[in-house]
Design an enzyme around this catalytic site. Structure first.
Site, PDB file in Angstrom:
ATOM      1  N   GLU A 194      74.069 104.717  50.012  1.00 33.45           N
ATOM      2  CA  GLU A 194      73.401 105.845  49.354  1.00 33.45           C
ATOM      3  C   GLU A 194      73.200 106.995  50.338  1.00 33.45           C
ATOM      4  O   GLU A 194      72.909 106.786  51.508  1.00 33.45           O
ATOM      5  CB  GLU A 194      72.041 105.367  48.831  1.00 33.45           C
ATOM      6  CG  GLU A 194      71.177 106.463  48.228  1.00 33.45           C
ATOM      7  CD  GLU A 194      69.754 106.005  47.962  1.00 33.45           C
ATOM      8  OE1 GLU A 194      69.060 106.690  47.189  1.00 33.45           O
ATOM      9  OE2 GLU A 194      69.338 104.965  48.515  1.00 33.45           O
ATOM     10  N   LYS A 215      72.197 109.117  39.614  1.00 36.23           N
ATOM     11  CA  LYS A 215      71.110 108.142  39.490  1.00 36.23           C
ATOM     12  C   LYS A 215      70.205 108.513  38.322  1.00 36.23           C
ATOM     13  O   LYS A 215      69.738 109.642  38.213  1.00 36.23           O
ATOM     14  CB  LYS A 215      70.310 108.102  40.797  1.00 36.23           C
ATOM     15  CG  LYS A 215      69.207 107.075  40.836  1.00 36.23           C
ATOM     16  CD  LYS A 215      68.518 107.095  42.204  1.00 36.23           C
ATOM     17  CE  LYS A 215      67.438 106.038  42.306  1.00 36.23           C
ATOM     18  NZ  LYS A 215      66.777 106.063  43.637  1.00 36.23           N
ATOM     19  N   CYS A 224      70.097 102.543  44.884  1.00 34.28           N
ATOM     20  CA  CYS A 224      68.805 102.142  45.440  1.00 34.28           C
ATOM     21  C   CYS A 224      68.076 101.196  44.481  1.00 34.28           C
ATOM     22  O   CYS A 224      68.595 100.164  44.101  1.00 34.28           O
ATOM     23  CB  CYS A 224      67.976 103.373  45.771  1.00 34.28           C
ATOM     24  SG  CYS A 224      66.484 103.022  46.738  1.00 34.28           S
TER      25      CYS A 224
END
Length: 536
Positions: free
Chosen positions: A290, A354, A407
């Site tokens: 990430e 995301k 994440c």
């Protein structure tokens, strides 16, 4: 002996009662990953039950009993979450001059808020509290519901749900493929109260019920072990290279580090001879973590050219980076935490944004009220992070399709893949560098393993500072790079399994188990039983 211990615990009052509840919650947290001191559960939850027993007997009305139970449940939950989530404080020390003052408040406030769910469950349980095994079924169901609510309300934060304690037993962990982590959570609470049930003898049904509950645990463990038996399968044939650059968070966003970080990522991707775990032949897929580079990759043609030079023509790169959309008049911009898929020529084939952002990290809830108090989100960008659309399945020919998870998106059960378009594998890119060498990254890895079990899909994980891993569809870690180590993992993508019952039914088995537990509590409360005084 159990009766004597229970009586001593029930005599505690005031701060001593709350202190014991807090310590018991801490003990329960030690039973979770990575310590997995699971025998402590058989002390922590009986103590909680006995403390609630004392509150129920002392009070003359249900309202005051509920208030006492609320305090006990909150103290127990606060102890559990302080130990489980202490690592969040490390994020505030990355830029201590700016955020350090917030650390004590955050480390206390988050556990205090999470403990309210458990406090509500114990307060509700006290309203129908009774003697005998009925109270155990009632408390188990209500605490499991509280955990489910914690994972769903206000965007949800299901970190370290009690079901993860089953990681200590490979067979029991496999039951997540049928009932999910929430079903395991209910069973863990029920099993943990076995000493109370056994100690209730000679009450009617006490020891037979304890024996049945214990036998159920043994049966499920055996069934899970059978699921693992003979489960080794040929790989998909897709060669992977997972890059773990181990860039300290304090150095990651310095402007003078942009080129060195990119060069380090490229060197690791090319499999330099001195790199741990490297294989000299080019892989089909290279994976970076990430926000792997401290700049907007799609706005840097020179960086894209350097990446293209490093890739083999047949290779593909999946990498995390920020990106932005700027309005035509330049008046505003939207910033996304994204994953980019590139081919061997450095062309961007697909982008995933995301969709489950981190509260207080990537956005500030109730910003209009909190910003005047000096509170800010930890990740500072020009503008605000915007959520994307997800979960999504990406197909990059000729690779198997996958579901990207950035994440902490991986911690949400039942929300990691598109049910209409099931992927072949799960990809988790993350930057756990925020949390240093603490228990946080280990807990994060544990939760990723359970998503693989629930979905019946292999999971590949690239973490900036670790723990990067290749996990098969049974949740077994096949390869990994330990926390705080620079290197690469060269391996093969494991195959997927058929869709599990959890994929088909999601949380329905959990709710059926919960209703069964509540029904058992009601039936047992209505059944005649000998008085406690006569039994003793």
């Amino acid at each position: 002996m159990l009766h004597g211990l229970a009586r001593r615990i029930m005599t505690l009052t005031g701060w001593r009662r709350l202190a014991l509840a807090f310590v018991s919650g801490c003990m329960a947290a030690a039973a979770m990953p990575p310590l997995l001191l699971w025998p402590l559960l058989f002390a922590a939850f009986p103590i909680l039950v006995w403390l609630l027993d004392a509150g129920g007997r002392e009070q003359r009305n249900r309202l005051s009993s509920a208030a006492r139970a609320f305090a006990v449940g909150w103290a127990f939950g606060f102890g559990f979450f302080v130990v489980s989530l202490y690592w969040t404080g490390a994020a505030f020390l990355v830029d201590a001059k700016t955020y350090g003052w917030m650390m004590p408040f955050a480390v206390a406030a988050l556990p205090a808020g999470m403990a309210l769910y458990w406090a509500g469950a114990t307060a509700l349980a006290s309203l129908a509290w009774t003697e005998g095994i009925a109270r155990i079924f009632l408390l188990s169901a209500l605490l499991a519901i509280a955990e489910w609510l914690r994972g769903h309300l206000f965007t949800g934060f299901p970190w370290n749900a009690l079901g993860y304690a089953t990681e200590a037993f490979d067979g029991l962990a496999q039951i997540a493929a049928y009932i999910g982590i929430w079903g395991l959570t209910l069973l863990v609470i029920l099993w943990s109260a076995l000493p109370v049930i056994w100690g209730d003898a000679p009450r009617r049904w006490a020891r037979p019920a304890a024996s049945c509950i214990l036998l159920a645990a043994v049966f499920l463990a055996a069934a899970g072990t059978m699921r693992l038996h003979g489960s080794d399968q040929a790989s998909s044939g897709i060669r992977l290279r997972i890059v773990q650059p181990n860039v300290p968070q304090s150095d990651k966003w310095r402007s003078d580090n942009a080129l060195p970080i990119l060069e380090e990522l490229i060197a690791l991707s090319k499999g330099a001879a001195n790199v741990e775990g490297a294989n000299p032949s080019p892989p089909a897929l290279i994976i970076w973590p990430e926000s792997s580079v401290p700049f907007l990759i799609d706005e840097e043609p020179r960086a894209l050219a350097l990446i293209a030079q490093a890739l083999d023509d047949s290779s593909h790169l999946l990498m995390g980076s920020l990106r932005r959309d700027v309005s035509t008049d330049g008046a505003y911009q939207r910033v996304f935490n994204s994953l980019f898929a590139m081919n061997g020529r450095g062309n961007i084939n697909a982008v995933y944004d995301k969709h489950h952002l981190v509260p207080y990290g990537e956005y500030l809830p109730m910003a209009a009220w909190l910003e005047p108090l000096g509170l800010r989100r930890l990740v500072t960008v020009p503008g605000s992070f915007e959520p994307g659309r997800g979960p999504r399945t990406l197909a990059i020919s000729p690779l198997p399709s996958f579901s990207p998870l950035i994440c902490y998106e991986v911690i949400f059960p039942g929300q990691v893949s598109d049910r209409e378009r099931r992927p072949d594998w799960l990809l988790n890119i993350t930057n756990d560098g925020w949390f240093g060498i603490t228990t946080g990254p280990y807990q994060h890895l544990s939760q990723a393993r359970f998503r693989a079990i629930e979905e019946g899909l292999p999971l590949v994980r690239s973490a900036n500072t670790g723990i990067s891993a290749v996990i098969d569809a049974h949740g077994r870690v096949l390869q990994s790079l330990r926390l705080g180590r620079k290197g690469v993992i060269d391996g093969l993508l494991p195959p997927a399994l058929a869709a599990t019952p959890y994929v088909r039914f999601r949380d329905l088995p959990f709710w059926l188990l919960t209703l069964a537990s509540l029904a058992a509590s009601l039936v047992l409360q209505l059944s005649p039983k000998p008085s406690l005084v006569r039994a003793r």
